[in-house]
Design a protein around this motif. Sequence first.
Motif, short mmCIF file in Angstrom:
data_model
loop_
_atom_site.label_atom_id
_atom_site.label_comp_id
_atom_site.label_asym_id
_atom_site.label_seq_id
_atom_site.Cartn_x
_atom_site.Cartn_y
_atom_site.Cartn_z
N GLY A 66 0.82 -1.20 0.00
CA GLY A 66 0.00 0.00 0.00
C GLY A 66 0.86 1.25 0.00
N TYR A 67 0.20 2.42 0.13
CA TYR A 67 0.91 3.69 0.09
C TYR A 67 1.83 3.86 1.29
CZ TYR A 67 -1.27 5.77 -3.99
OH TYR A 67 -1.65 6.04 -5.29
N LYS A 68 3.01 4.42 1.04
CA LYS A 68 4.00 4.70 2.08
C LYS A 68 4.44 6.15 1.95
CE LYS A 68 8.67 3.46 3.60
NZ LYS A 68 9.86 2.58 3.35
N ASN A 69 4.21 6.94 3.02
CA ASN A 69 4.62 8.35 3.00
C ASN A 69 6.15 8.45 3.06
OD1 ASN A 69 1.94 9.06 2.96
ND2 ASN A 69 1.85 9.68 5.12
N VAL A 70 6.70 9.24 2.17
CA VAL A 70 8.16 9.43 2.12
C VAL A 70 8.52 10.87 2.45
CG1 VAL A 70 10.21 9.28 0.69
CG2 VAL A 70 8.42 7.56 0.46
N CYS A 71 7.87 11.82 1.81
CA CYS A 71 8.12 13.24 2.07
C CYS A 71 6.89 13.81 2.78
CB CYS A 71 8.38 14.00 0.78
SG CYS A 71 9.83 13.41 -0.14
N THR A 72 7.11 14.40 3.98
CA THR A 72 6.00 14.94 4.77
C THR A 72 6.25 16.42 5.05
OG1 THR A 72 5.72 12.79 5.83
CG2 THR A 72 4.69 14.67 6.91
N ASN A 73 5.22 17.24 4.78
CA ASN A 73 5.30 18.69 5.02
C ASN A 73 6.54 19.30 4.38
OD1 ASN A 73 2.89 18.78 6.54
ND2 ASN A 73 3.99 18.18 8.41
N THR A 74 6.79 18.92 3.14
CA THR A 74 7.91 19.49 2.39
C THR A 74 7.42 20.65 1.54
OG1 THR A 74 9.62 19.05 0.75
CG2 THR A 74 7.59 17.81 0.54
N SER A 75 8.29 21.65 1.37
CA SER A 75 7.93 22.79 0.52
C SER A 75 8.40 22.59 -0.92
CB SER A 75 8.54 24.07 1.08
OG SER A 75 9.96 23.95 1.17
N ALA A 76 9.18 21.53 -1.16
CA ALA A 76 9.65 21.26 -2.51
C ALA A 76 8.51 20.74 -3.37
CB ALA A 76 10.79 20.24 -2.47
N LEU A 77 8.72 20.80 -4.67
CA LEU A 77 7.72 20.33 -5.63
C LEU A 77 8.10 18.98 -6.21
CD1 LEU A 77 6.92 23.69 -7.50
CD2 LEU A 77 5.62 22.58 -5.65
N GLU A 78 8.86 18.19 -5.45
CA GLU A 78 9.22 16.84 -5.87
C GLU A 78 9.61 16.02 -4.66
OE1 GLU A 78 13.95 17.05 -6.92
OE2 GLU A 78 12.53 17.49 -8.54
N CYS A 79 9.55 14.70 -4.83
CA CYS A 79 9.92 13.78 -3.76
C CYS A 79 10.60 12.56 -4.39
CB CYS A 79 8.68 13.35 -2.97
SG CYS A 79 9.04 12.22 -1.60
N ASP A 80 11.82 12.26 -3.90
CA ASP A 80 12.60 11.14 -4.43
C ASP A 80 12.30 9.89 -3.60
OD1 ASP A 80 14.43 9.39 -5.49
OD2 ASP A 80 16.10 10.81 -5.48
N PHE A 81 11.74 8.87 -4.26
CA PHE A 81 11.39 7.62 -3.57
C PHE A 81 12.49 6.56 -3.68
CE2 PHE A 81 6.84 8.76 -5.05
CZ PHE A 81 6.66 9.58 -3.94
N THR A 82 13.59 6.84 -4.38
CA THR A 82 14.56 5.81 -4.74
C THR A 82 15.12 5.08 -3.53
OG1 THR A 82 15.20 7.21 -6.61
CG2 THR A 82 16.61 5.33 -6.12
N SER A 83 15.52 5.81 -2.50
CA SER A 83 16.15 5.18 -1.34
C SER A 83 15.18 4.30 -0.55
CB SER A 83 16.72 6.26 -0.41
OG SER A 83 15.71 7.14 0.02
#
Length: 320
Positions: A66-83
Motif C-alpha cells: 500500500g501507500y508509504k509516506n516518504v516526504c512529509t510537510n515538504t515545501s519542494a515540488l518533488e519527492c525522491d522515492f529511490t532510497s
Amino acid sequence: MAASVCAFILALYALCGSAAGSGGLSAPTNVRLTSYNMDLVLRWDPPEGTTDVLTYTAAYRSSATGYKNVCTNTSALECDFTSSLSTVYGSYTGRVQAHRGAENSSWVESNLMIMDKQTFIGPPSVTLHVTGTSLEVSIKDPVFKYSELREVYTLATYNITYWKSSPKEEVKTVSGMMQDRVVLSDLEPMSEYCVQVQIIANLETGPSNYSDVVCEHTGDVDAAPWVAAVVAFVVMAAVVALVVTLVVYWTRISKFLCPEVVLPPHFKESLLPANPSIYPVSPISEHCDQVSIIADHRTEEEEEEEGGCSTQPDTSQEGG
C-alpha cells in the motif's frame, strides 16, 4: 404557494452550501512519476490560482504494497522515492497532497511507472585511444541510482556512430555491440574522426540519448600487432633471466656487494687489550739459549798488559 417558496429556500441553501464547500484548498496539478537512470521521483505543480506558501506530503505504492509516506510537510515540488525502494521491478504509483495550515487538499495520484521498462536511460561516456590508423572506443555506462545497467539489462547493446570530420563523410554505424571496447579499423591515416554512442537496453525503454561527440586524429601507419607481442616477450624473458641469475649466483653477488673486511695482522695486534686478565690469551712459549761459563787462566799481569777487565770468576765464593 407556501410549499413552492419553501422548496425555493431549500434549493438556495443547498446551492450556497456547495459553493462554500468548493472554496477549500485546491489539489496540486500536473502530478507525474518519473524515472531517470533507475531512480523514482514524483513531481508536481502547485494548485492553480494559489499564491500562498504551501507544504506537501508525497507517498508511493508498489504492486505488492500500500501507500508509504516518504516526504512529509515538504515545501519542494518533488519527492525522491529511490532510497525507499526494495526492488526496481514491478509497477509503482505516486500521490501528493497539499497543506495550508489546517487545510488539506485532496490526494492526487500519478501515472503508473514500471521502472525496468519505462526508465529513461542517460547517455554513456566515451573516450578514444589511437592505435596507428585505428581508434579504440572505450564506453562507460551511466551511473544508475539503483542497481547497475548490466544487472538490470543483461542484453544491453551499443550503437556506435562515427564519421570523418574534415571533409565530413557519410556517417557509419556499428550496431549490436555488447563489448565496452570496440576497435574501428577502416579509417584513413592522419585524419580526424568523431564518434557518438547510444545504449539500446530493450524494446520498452527505447534507445538512450547519444553521448557527447568525441573526436581524435588517427596515426600515420598501422601499428603491427606482432611488435607489441615481441616487446612483451622480450621484457618477460629479461625479467625471468634476471630472477634466475639472482637465485643461482646470490652467494657470489652478496659477497661482491657486501665483502668481508679482513684486518692486517698488525691492526689486530694493536686492537688487542693491554690487560690480559680482561681478555685472557694463550700463554706464549719462551725460547731460551744455553749459556756456558769458561774460566780464564790468564794472570792479572797479563790482563793489565792487555788493558782489559778480568772475567775470571771469583773462586773464593765457590769454596764457601
